[in-house]
Design an enzyme around this catalytic site. Sequence first.
Site, PDB file in Angstrom:
ATOM      1  CG  ASN A  90     -16.457 -65.989  49.757  1.00 20.74           C
ATOM      2  OD1 ASN A  90     -15.649 -65.881  50.356  1.00 20.74           O
ATOM      3  ND2 ASN A  90     -16.355 -66.244  48.282  1.00 20.74           N
ATOM      4  CG  HIS A 144     -19.805 -61.931  46.555  1.00 19.01           C
ATOM      5  ND1 HIS A 144     -18.616 -62.103  46.833  1.00 19.01           N
ATOM      6  CD2 HIS A 144     -20.485 -63.159  46.228  1.00 19.01           C
ATOM      7  CE1 HIS A 144     -18.456 -63.664  46.675  1.00 19.01           C
ATOM      8  NE2 HIS A 144     -19.585 -64.102  46.414  1.00 19.01           N
TER       9      HIS A 144
HETATM   10  C1  LIG Z   1     -19.823 -68.497  40.244  1.00 21.77           C
HETATM   11  C2  LIG Z   1     -20.522 -68.280  41.597  1.00 21.77           C
HETATM   12  C3  LIG Z   1     -19.697 -68.462  42.875  1.00 21.77           C
HETATM   13  C4  LIG Z   1     -20.141 -67.947  43.887  1.00 21.77           C
HETATM   14  N1  LIG Z   1     -19.226 -68.313  44.866  1.00 21.77           N
HETATM   15  C5  LIG Z   1     -19.724 -68.174  46.286  1.00 21.77           C
HETATM   16  C6  LIG Z   1     -18.828 -68.161  47.508  1.00 21.77           C
HETATM   17  O1  LIG Z   1     -17.786 -68.969  47.222  1.00 21.77           O
HETATM   18  N2  LIG Z   1     -19.297 -67.906  48.673  1.00 21.77           N
HETATM   19  C7  LIG Z   1     -20.463 -67.261  48.830  1.00 21.77           C
HETATM   20  O2  LIG Z   1     -20.785 -67.014  49.872  1.00 21.77           O
HETATM   21  N3  LIG Z   1     -21.379 -67.032  47.723  1.00 21.77           N
HETATM   22  C8  LIG Z   1     -21.110 -67.302  46.473  1.00 21.77           C
HETATM   23  N4  LIG Z   1     -21.847 -66.778  45.360  1.00 21.77           N
HETATM   24  C9  LIG Z   1     -23.045 -66.250  45.693  1.00 21.77           C
HETATM   25  C10 LIG Z   1     -23.922 -67.108  46.213  1.00 21.77           C
HETATM   26  O3  LIG Z   1     -24.352 -68.275  45.391  1.00 21.77           O
HETATM   27  C11 LIG Z   1     -25.295 -66.257  46.662  1.00 21.77           C
HETATM   28  O4  LIG Z   1     -24.845 -65.354  47.690  1.00 21.77           O
HETATM   29  C12 LIG Z   1     -26.404 -67.112  47.127  1.00 21.77           C
HETATM   30  O5  LIG Z   1     -26.781 -68.148  46.311  1.00 21.77           O
HETATM   31  C13 LIG Z   1     -27.718 -66.016  47.530  1.00 21.77           C
HETATM   32  O6  LIG Z   1     -28.560 -66.780  48.159  1.00 21.77           O
HETATM   33  P1  LIG Z   1     -30.077 -66.515  48.024  1.00 21.77           P
HETATM   34  O7  LIG Z   1     -30.948 -67.397  48.312  1.00 21.77           O
HETATM   35  O8  LIG Z   1     -30.180 -65.031  48.626  1.00 21.77           O
HETATM   36  O9  LIG Z   1     -30.133 -65.941  46.269  1.00 21.77           O
HETATM   37  P2  LIG Z   1     -30.337 -66.891  45.098  1.00 21.77           P
HETATM   38  O10 LIG Z   1     -29.435 -67.896  45.329  1.00 21.77           O
HETATM   39  O11 LIG Z   1     -29.959 -65.932  44.022  1.00 21.77           O
HETATM   40  O12 LIG Z   1     -31.642 -67.412  44.992  1.00 21.77           O
HETATM   41  C14 LIG Z   1     -32.869 -66.608  44.747  1.00 21.77           C
HETATM   42  C15 LIG Z   1     -33.781 -67.394  43.989  1.00 21.77           C
HETATM   43  O13 LIG Z   1     -35.040 -66.515  43.909  1.00 21.77           O
HETATM   44  C16 LIG Z   1     -35.681 -66.889  42.674  1.00 21.77           C
HETATM   45  N5  LIG Z   1     -36.402 -65.725  42.292  1.00 21.77           N
HETATM   46  C17 LIG Z   1     -36.047 -64.690  41.749  1.00 21.77           C
HETATM   47  N6  LIG Z   1     -37.106 -63.661  41.259  1.00 21.77           N
HETATM   48  C18 LIG Z   1     -38.153 -64.333  41.743  1.00 21.77           C
HETATM   49  C19 LIG Z   1     -39.546 -64.166  41.736  1.00 21.77           C
HETATM   50  N7  LIG Z   1     -40.110 -62.997  41.181  1.00 21.77           N
HETATM   51  N8  LIG Z   1     -40.287 -65.002  42.154  1.00 21.77           N
HETATM   52  C20 LIG Z   1     -39.844 -66.193  42.721  1.00 21.77           C
HETATM   53  N9  LIG Z   1     -38.682 -66.706  42.661  1.00 21.77           N
HETATM   54  C21 LIG Z   1     -37.756 -65.678  42.299  1.00 21.77           C
HETATM   55  C22 LIG Z   1     -34.272 -67.160  41.739  1.00 21.77           C
HETATM   56  O14 LIG Z   1     -34.775 -67.784  40.671  1.00 21.77           O
HETATM   57  C23 LIG Z   1     -33.261 -67.764  42.730  1.00 21.77           C
HETATM   58  O15 LIG Z   1     -33.572 -69.320  42.531  1.00 21.77           O
HETATM   59  C24 LIG Z   1     -21.287 -67.577  43.899  1.00 21.77           C
HETATM   60  C25 LIG Z   1     -22.500 -67.312  42.834  1.00 21.77           C
HETATM   61  C26 LIG Z   1     -21.789 -67.730  41.805  1.00 21.77           C
HETATM   62  C27 LIG Z   1     -22.742 -67.636  40.561  1.00 21.77           C
END
Ligand SMILES: Cc1cc2nc3c(=O)[nH]c(=O)nc-3n(C[C@H](O)[C@H](O)[C@H](O)COP(=O)(O)OP(=O)(O)OC[C@H]3O[C@@H](n4cnc5c(N)ncnc54)[C@H](O)[C@@H]3O)c2cc1C
Length: 635
Positions: free
Chosen positions: A572, A527
């Site tokens: 979270n 996080h």
């Molecule tokens: C084991 C685990 C448990 C979790 N439990 C919780 C929970 O219970 N509650 C909670 O709120 N959160 C939890 N999380 C965290 C949660 O998954 C993230 O907060 C959330 O996915 C963030 O969303 P996002 O879209 O910002 O980023 P991400 O989900 O990280 O997505 C970002 C995307 O951008 C892509 N990317 C990166 N660089 C580039 C680039 N240069 N060009 C194109 N694409 C790119 C990546 O491949 C990825 O698919 C958990 C995570 C894990 C791994």
Amino acid sequence: MPNKDLHFHPIHREANIEEFDVFIAGSGPIGATYARSLVDAGFNVLMVEIGDQDTRIPAEHKKNEIEYQKDIDRFVKVIQATLSVVSIPRSQTIVPTLGPAAWTAADPNKMFITNGRNSFQGEHNNLGAEAVTRGVGGMSTHWTCATPEFLKGLERPIIFTEPSADDAEWRLLYNSARSLIGTSETQFNHSIRHNVVLEALQKAYPDRGVKALPLACHRLAEGSPYVQWHAASNVYGDMFTNPTKQNKQGVKRGYFKLLTNTRCTRFELDSSITNGHKVALAEVQDLLDARLVSESNNPEIDFYIKAKAYVVAAGAVATPQILANSGFGATNDRVKHIIPNLANRITEQPMAFCQIALLQTLVDEIDDPNIPRPPWWTRAVEAHKREFGKVDPLPIPFRDPEPQVTIPASLERPWHTQIHRDAFSYGEVGPTLDSRIVVDLRFFGMQAGVPENRMTFQTQLKDEYGMPQPTFEYKPTPKYAEETQRMMEEMTTDNETLNSMTNVANKLGAYLPKSEPQFMTPGLALHLGGTTRLGLGEDKDISVANFNSQIWNFHNLFVGGNGTIPTPFGANPTLTSMCLAMRSAQKIAESLRGSFSPALPTEVLRPTPASWLSWTTDPADPNFPVHTRTVHRRV
Ligand SMILES: Cc1cc2nc3c(=O)[nH]c(=O)nc-3n(C[C@H](O)[C@H](O)[C@H](O)COP(=O)(O)OP(=O)(O)OC[C@H]3O[C@@H](n4cnc5c(N)ncnc54)[C@H](O)[C@@H]3O)c2cc1C
């Protein structure tokens, strides 16, 4: 300067769109929130994702596979496999048992530097477990789905200094985000173990608001042991399959395309702009075709994409990484760039963990005839005993859903707790104990963003995807270090006034050997926050963007994700990041209908109009998020 050799990506021709309304980097839940909000409002959106699609339904939660619902511990391996650690210090690259005849670097300061191994990374100030997940849906394809609100007065960022306006804004945003991701507190109501844990803790701590952990999921049928875990796929809804849908106002969905295996490399500025900065182009690389050519920066694999607005929602590490690679800030030379606060004042969550086996008394009470139980409970226990009583010593049905309980953070006890049984990248129970009597306790502390805590990107060292290698400089701050001590406080005392992990654990059971209360490697909560902090006008000097998520002094560049959260938080963060993305998407829509102006500290922020989000809460709207559409998938 644009590279004259590079062409526009073929998608412009294919879509017959010279300039997309919005370009989004990253297909996780936050990129999905931007895309869904804007496409349903009629705008055309092009999204690029560096990873592949590895679920049959794009961006679906992998835990929905029956295999993992039957044995949650098997999912630990899936999580481990999808996490790439961001920065590995030099010491961990030394292999003392390597045969002496093997190659070794002559200069000990120059050890292996591939796959996150980073000779610039200090050992004492690393976030050693911070990791990224690449793939359609990002980390939401394996997350735990815990979706609590942030605590007002501490975790929840202040968008409007007038308290009632701020409350109203957050109420609107949280209600919409909850609906969009499908959060519920009732899906484990008919779990025996859940009720055992909930009641034991409610009895022990009657004033602490002990309750079911809000989870983005739904039970597939009443009484079914299976739930459908929600992920970015729920945010996309039917975007991939129903491109001509109309919203309640009769507006047809805009064009939407997700290019997988496509890296957002960097942004190119419009050099003709003198008031502030404006992104003219995004440079992307086709990673599939890159396997077929020898050089990058090559017109066969590197392309430009042109849009009116650009959103970077690539996670808390890769979002500043793309901006750093564009030369906007946070590179290791630490020159004052046009985004001077990029990746400064980062935050993370010190995390304490233990596992217990339920107390004998609590298990015995499950089928104690003197304790009144609801009919579903008695029926389930009796059916189990009838069928398996001769061989199974436990009165708990094999498919009884797991406990999912939380004691919410408070100003006096600023840490978030999860008392549950779930798969993470650690805490596998193994074959010795029956998972039905095991409960995990996860306590998440907070950290405030301070200037000493930051991330830099090495220009001369690349990660495995060819982007500048991130290096952490992070140490817990004294104030919150003290809080984490309280969080774990009095390990062996049984002080009723405390909400310490040990007290909570002792109310439920006895420690599992090797899973006694312990702090986990920094970064393990996954996080990371504050890497692209939002701020009010007066906070421009310590933030990256305003509360429309628009980067200061930029006309058309927006950031999304946990990195935008400027406050200390233990809960979270994804639900809150979705809120900020929904707010930001409205600003983008408004600008697309009018004109983009640079984000300036003097700009007066306006509340998000309720009409912008009405589709999320109005069941009569064709775009209302429906999560219960059960998907049976067969080849
Ligand atoms: C084991 C685990 C448990 C979790 N439990 C919780 C929970 O219970 N509650 C909670 O709120 N959160 C939890 N999380 C965290 C949660 O998954 C993230 O907060 C959330 O996915 C963030 O969303 P996002 O879209 O910002 O980023 P991400 O989900 O990280 O997505 C970002 C995307 O951008 C892509 N990317 C990166 N660089 C580039 C680039 N240069 N060009 C194109 N694409 C790119 C990546 O491949 C990825 O698919 C958990 C995570 C894990 C791994």
